[in-house]
Design a protein around this motif. Structure first.
Motif, PDB file in Angstrom:
ATOM      1  N   LEU A  73      21.806-103.852 -68.172  1.00 23.42           N
ATOM      2  CA  LEU A  73      21.184-104.860 -69.045  1.00 23.42           C
ATOM      3  C   LEU A  73      19.666-104.849 -68.961  1.00 23.42           C
ATOM      4  CD1 LEU A  73      23.633-107.718 -68.050  1.00 23.42           C
ATOM      5  CD2 LEU A  73      23.613-106.544 -70.261  1.00 23.42           C
ATOM      6  N   ALA A  74      19.106-103.854 -68.232  1.00 20.59           N
ATOM      7  CA  ALA A  74      17.647-103.748 -68.034  1.00 20.59           C
ATOM      8  C   ALA A  74      17.109-104.993 -67.325  1.00 20.59           C
ATOM      9  CB  ALA A  74      16.940-103.519 -69.359  1.00 20.59           C
ATOM     10  N   GLU A  75      17.862-105.484 -66.352  1.00 21.19           N
ATOM     11  CA  GLU A  75      17.462-106.653 -65.572  1.00 21.19           C
ATOM     12  C   GLU A  75      17.327-106.256 -64.101  1.00 21.19           C
ATOM     13  OE1 GLU A  75      20.323-109.690 -66.262  1.00 21.19           O
ATOM     14  OE2 GLU A  75      19.981-109.768 -68.429  1.00 21.19           O
ATOM     15  N   LYS A  76      16.793-107.167 -63.305  1.00 17.55           N
ATOM     16  CA  LYS A  76      16.608-106.897 -61.883  1.00 17.55           C
ATOM     17  C   LYS A  76      17.925-107.060 -61.123  1.00 17.55           C
ATOM     18  CE  LYS A  76      11.718-108.182 -61.469  1.00 17.55           C
ATOM     19  NZ  LYS A  76      10.752-109.099 -60.781  1.00 17.55           N
ATOM     20  N   ALA A  77      18.122-106.183 -60.166  1.00 15.51           N
ATOM     21  CA  ALA A  77      19.304-106.283 -59.322  1.00 15.51           C
ATOM     22  C   ALA A  77      19.192-107.484 -58.386  1.00 15.51           C
ATOM     23  CB  ALA A  77      19.464-105.002 -58.495  1.00 15.51           C
ATOM     24  N   GLU A  78      20.336-108.042 -58.031  1.00 16.21           N
ATOM     25  CA  GLU A  78      20.387-109.205 -57.123  1.00 16.21           C
ATOM     26  C   GLU A  78      20.452-108.719 -55.677  1.00 16.21           C
ATOM     27  OE1 GLU A  78      20.193-112.365 -57.562  1.00 16.21           O
ATOM     28  OE2 GLU A  78      20.474-112.736 -59.701  1.00 16.21           O
ATOM     29  N   LYS A  79      19.355-108.135 -55.206  1.00 18.01           N
ATOM     30  CA  LYS A  79      19.359-107.511 -53.876  1.00 18.01           C
ATOM     31  C   LYS A  79      19.459-108.543 -52.751  1.00 18.01           C
ATOM     32  CE  LYS A  79      16.779-103.397 -55.298  1.00 18.01           C
ATOM     33  NZ  LYS A  79      15.562-102.567 -55.075  1.00 18.01           N
ATOM     34  N   ALA A  80      18.840-109.691 -52.916  1.00 24.20           N
ATOM     35  CA  ALA A  80      18.876-110.700 -51.849  1.00 24.20           C
ATOM     36  C   ALA A  80      20.289-111.221 -51.631  1.00 24.20           C
ATOM     37  CB  ALA A  80      17.937-111.851 -52.189  1.00 24.20           C
ATOM     38  N   ALA A  81      20.998-111.478 -52.718  1.00 24.30           N
ATOM     39  CA  ALA A  81      22.382-111.956 -52.596  1.00 24.30           C
ATOM     40  C   ALA A  81      23.263-110.888 -51.961  1.00 24.30           C
ATOM     41  CB  ALA A  81      22.923-112.347 -53.969  1.00 24.30           C
ATOM     42  N   MET A  82      23.051-109.638 -52.360  1.00 25.15           N
ATOM     43  CA  MET A  82      23.852-108.560 -51.792  1.00 25.15           C
ATOM     44  C   MET A  82      23.572-108.415 -50.302  1.00 25.15           C
ATOM     45  SD  MET A  82      26.217-106.507 -52.819  1.00 25.15           S
ATOM     46  CE  MET A  82      27.190-106.314 -51.320  1.00 25.15           C
ATOM     47  N   ALA A  83      22.326-108.573 -49.895  1.00 26.81           N
ATOM     48  CA  ALA A  83      21.973-108.496 -48.476  1.00 26.81           C
ATOM     49  C   ALA A  83      22.676-109.588 -47.673  1.00 26.81           C
ATOM     50  CB  ALA A  83      20.462-108.589 -48.304  1.00 26.81           C
ATOM     51  N   THR A  84      22.779-110.772 -48.259  1.00 25.91           N
ATOM     52  CA  THR A  84      23.486-111.874 -47.594  1.00 25.91           C
ATOM     53  C   THR A  84      24.951-111.528 -47.380  1.00 25.91           C
ATOM     54  OG1 THR A  84      21.996-113.540 -48.539  1.00 25.91           O
ATOM     55  CG2 THR A  84      24.167-114.296 -47.802  1.00 25.91           C
ATOM     56  N   LEU A  85      25.573-110.940 -48.392  1.00 25.86           N
ATOM     57  CA  LEU A  85      26.978-110.563 -48.271  1.00 25.86           C
ATOM     58  C   LEU A  85      27.164-109.449 -47.237  1.00 25.86           C
ATOM     59  CD1 LEU A  85      28.099-110.558 -52.031  1.00 25.86           C
ATOM     60  CD2 LEU A  85      28.403-112.366 -50.335  1.00 25.86           C
ATOM     61  N   LEU A  86      26.242-108.518 -47.195  1.00 23.97           N
ATOM     62  CA  LEU A  86      26.349-107.410 -46.243  1.00 23.97           C
ATOM     63  C   LEU A  86      26.214-107.903 -44.799  1.00 23.97           C
ATOM     64  CD1 LEU A  86      24.283-104.648 -48.090  1.00 23.97           C
ATOM     65  CD2 LEU A  86      26.756-104.696 -47.730  1.00 23.97           C
ATOM     66  N   ARG A  87      25.333-108.848 -44.577  1.00 21.70           N
ATOM     67  CA  ARG A  87      25.146-109.391 -43.218  1.00 21.70           C
ATOM     68  C   ARG A  87      26.386-110.118 -42.717  1.00 21.70           C
ATOM     69  NH1 ARG A  87      19.932-110.756 -45.176  1.00 21.70           N
ATOM     70  NH2 ARG A  87      20.650-112.884 -45.600  1.00 21.70           N
ATOM     71  N   SER A  88      27.192-110.587 -43.621  1.00 19.25           N
ATOM     72  CA  SER A  88      28.327-111.427 -43.236  1.00 19.25           C
ATOM     73  C   SER A  88      29.381-110.671 -42.435  1.00 19.25           C
ATOM     74  CB  SER A  88      28.978-112.042 -44.481  1.00 19.25           C
ATOM     75  OG  SER A  88      29.619-111.050 -45.275  1.00 19.25           O
ATOM     76  N   ASP A  89      29.432-109.349 -42.558  1.00 22.70           N
ATOM     77  CA  ASP A  89      30.457-108.604 -41.833  1.00 22.70           C
ATOM     78  C   ASP A  89      30.288-108.771 -40.328  1.00 22.70           C
ATOM     79  OD1 ASP A  89      32.666-106.776 -41.573  1.00 22.70           O
ATOM     80  OD2 ASP A  89      31.220-105.258 -40.956  1.00 22.70           O
ATOM     81  N   ASP A  90      29.111-108.508 -39.823  1.00 23.13           N
ATOM     82  CA  ASP A  90      28.860-108.665 -38.391  1.00 23.13           C
ATOM     83  C   ASP A  90      28.989-110.131 -37.970  1.00 23.13           C
ATOM     84  OD1 ASP A  90      27.888-107.466 -35.806  1.00 23.13           O
ATOM     85  OD2 ASP A  90      26.297-108.931 -36.124  1.00 23.13           O
ATOM     86  N   GLN A  91      28.519-111.047 -38.837  1.00 27.00           N
ATOM     87  CA  GLN A  91      28.600-112.475 -38.516  1.00 27.00           C
ATOM     88  C   GLN A  91      30.052-112.920 -38.363  1.00 27.00           C
ATOM     89  OE1 GLN A  91      26.448-113.855 -41.938  1.00 27.00           O
ATOM     90  NE2 GLN A  91      24.510-114.053 -40.826  1.00 27.00           N
ATOM     91  N   LEU A  92      30.898-112.509 -39.298  1.00 31.65           N
ATOM     92  CA  LEU A  92      32.306-112.899 -39.238  1.00 31.65           C
ATOM     93  C   LEU A  92      33.000-112.313 -38.012  1.00 31.65           C
ATOM     94  CD1 LEU A  92      33.386-112.626 -42.992  1.00 31.65           C
ATOM     95  CD2 LEU A  92      33.517-114.678 -41.567  1.00 31.65           C
TER      96      LEU A  92
END
Length: 361
Positions: A73-92
Motif C-alpha cells: 500500500l506504499a505505507e510504513k511498516a509497523e516495525k515497533a509493534a512487530m518488535a513487541t511481538l518478537l520480544r514476547s517469546d523470551d518473556q513468555l
C-alpha cells in the motif's frame, strides 16, 4: 546431523537449527520423544507449551501483515509493534518455565499470574497495529456482508488492502482446485514416509495427490470464511480474511489455556506408531508440521521433518496452481504473484523469476 543424538541432545539441537517456527518444531520433536520414551506430563506444563506455540503462530501471522502488507500500500511498516511481538517469546518462556527452559524433557511449568498481564498487552498491541482497534468486530463477523462493512469502513492497513484487492477485481485471484489436507492417520503416514523418506519430505503427496495445509484449513469451517468462499473459492481475498480471523482468535485461545496452568493432573504420552517409532503432528503458523522419529537403543536412527511449505509449494501444489491462473500484463502479474505467494506464506526466503517471453513465473 541428528543421527546418533539422544532425545535430550535432539531437543537441545533443534531450536538452534530452526529460526522460523522454532517453538512448533521443538514441541513436535518433544511430542515424538514423549511417545517413544513413554514420558507423561502435567496438564499445566502442556498448556504452557501450547501457549508458546500459539504465541509463535501469532507472531508469524502478524509478520506479513505488519511488515509486508504496508509495503503493498506504499505505507510504513509497523516495525515497533512487530518488535513487541518478537520480544514476547523470551518473556513468555521466562514467565512460564524456570530459567525459560520450556522444551527439555525435564522442564516443568511454574505458576505465574504475570502471563495473563503479558497476554493482555499482546492482545492490545495486535488490536492496535493490525486491526486499528477493531479486533472485537472481526471476531463478530459472520458472513460476506459483515466483511464488506469491515473493509469499507475500517482504516487498518489490512482492511485497505482488502478494499484494493476487491477494487482491482482480484478477490478470487489464484482460485484453484487443490483441496485442504484431511486428517492423517499417524501409523500409515509414518510407514509411507519411511518407504521413501527423501522423496516424501521434499515433495509430499497423500493418496497420490497434492494438498494444501495453511491457515485456511483451520478457518474454512468458520461461517465468516465459508461465506467468503462461496463467492471467491480459495482465492486471494479469502486467504487474507482467514489470516485475520485466525489472528483475532489467537489471544482468546491463549487466554483459555491460562486457566489450566495450575492443573497438575497427568497427561499420558502420545501413542507411538511402533516400538521406538513415533510421528507427531503439530499445527504451526503456516500449516501442519510433521516429525517422524525412529529411536533405537536410545539414539536417533532416523529423523524426518515435513514442513507445511513442502506441501504448499509442491511443484503441482496450491501455490503453483494459483500462479498458473494469474492474468494481466507483466507488471500486474508480478504484483499478483507477490500477493499470492505472501498470502500462502513460505517459511523461507524465495526468489520470483520471470519469463518475459511468455509472461509467466
Amino acid at each position: 546431523m541428528l543421527h546418533g543424538l539422544s532425545a535430550r541432545e535432539l531437543l537441545h539441537t533443534l531450536p538452534v537449527l530452526f529460526a522460523v517456527c522454532g517453538n512448533a518444531q521443538t514441541y513436535a520433536a518433544r511430542q515424538a520423544c514423549r511417545a517413544v520414551l513413554d514420558h507423561s506430563e502435567t496438564i499445566a506444563s502442556e498448556s504452557a507449551r501450547q501457549i508458546l506455540v500459539l504465541a509463535e503462530c501469532m507472531r508469524e501471522l502478524a509478520w506479513r501483515i505488519l511488515l509486508d502488507w504496508p509495503e503493498v500500500l506504499a505505507e510504513k511498516a509497523e516495525k515497533a509493534a512487530m518488535a513487541t511481538l518478537l520480544r514476547s517469546d523470551d518473556q513468555l518462556k521466562r514467565i512460564l518455565f524456570k530459567d525459560g527452559d520450556a522444551f527439555s524433557l525435564s522442564s516443568t511449568a511454574i505458576a505465574s499470574g504475570d502471563v495473563i498481564e503479558l497476554l493482555d498487552d499482546l492482545r492490545y498491541t495486535l488490536d492496535k497495529a493490525v486491526f486499528a482497534g477493531s479486533l472485537a468486530t472481526v471476531l463478530q463477523i459472520a458472513d460476506f456482508e459483515d466483511w464488506k462493512d469491515w473493509w469499507r469502513y475500517c482504516q487498518a492497513p489490512a482492511a485497505r488492502l482488502m478494499r484494493e484487492i476487491v477494487d482491482f477485481g482480484w478477490a478470487d485471484l489464484g482460485r484453484n482446485s487443490v483441496e485442504l489436507l484431511p486428517p492423517l492417520p499417524a501409523a500409515k503416514l509414518a510407514t509411507e514416509i519411511g518407504e521413501a523418506p527423501s522423496e516424501f519430505c521434499r515433495a509430499p503427496r497423500w493418496q497420490a495427490r497434492c494438498w494444501e495445509t495453511t491457515v485456511l484449513n483451520r478457518q474454512s469451517a468458520s461461517p465468516a470464511i465459508a461465506g467468503l468462499s462461496q463467492h471467491y473459492g480459495n482465492g486471494l481475498l479469502v486467504r487474507i480474511a482467514a489470516r485475520l480471523r485466525e489472528l483475532a482468535e489467537l489471544p482468546i485461545r491463549m487466554s483459555a489455556l491460562t486457566q489450566q496452568l495450575d492443573d497438575t493432573s497427568i497427561v499420558p504420552p502420545p501413542f507411538p506408531v511402533a516400538d521406538g517409532l513415533a510421528l507427531s503432528q503439530v499445527v504451526a503458523a503456516r500449516g501442519l508440521l510433521l516429525h517422524r522419529l525412529d529411536l533405537r537403543q536410545g539414539r536417533v536412527y532416523d529423523y524426518r521433518i515435513v514442513a507445511p511449505t513442502e506441501w504448499n509449494f509442491h511443484p503441482d501444489g496450491v501455490v503453483a496452481q494459483g500462479l498458473y491462473r494469474l492474468h494481466g500484463d507483466s507488471e500486474t502479474l508480478k504484483r499478483q504473484a507477490s500477493l499470492w505467494i505472501a498470502a500462502i506464506d513460505p517459511c523461507v526466503e524465495y526468489r520470483l523469476e520471470w519469463d518475459y517471453d511468455t509472461d509467466a513465473c
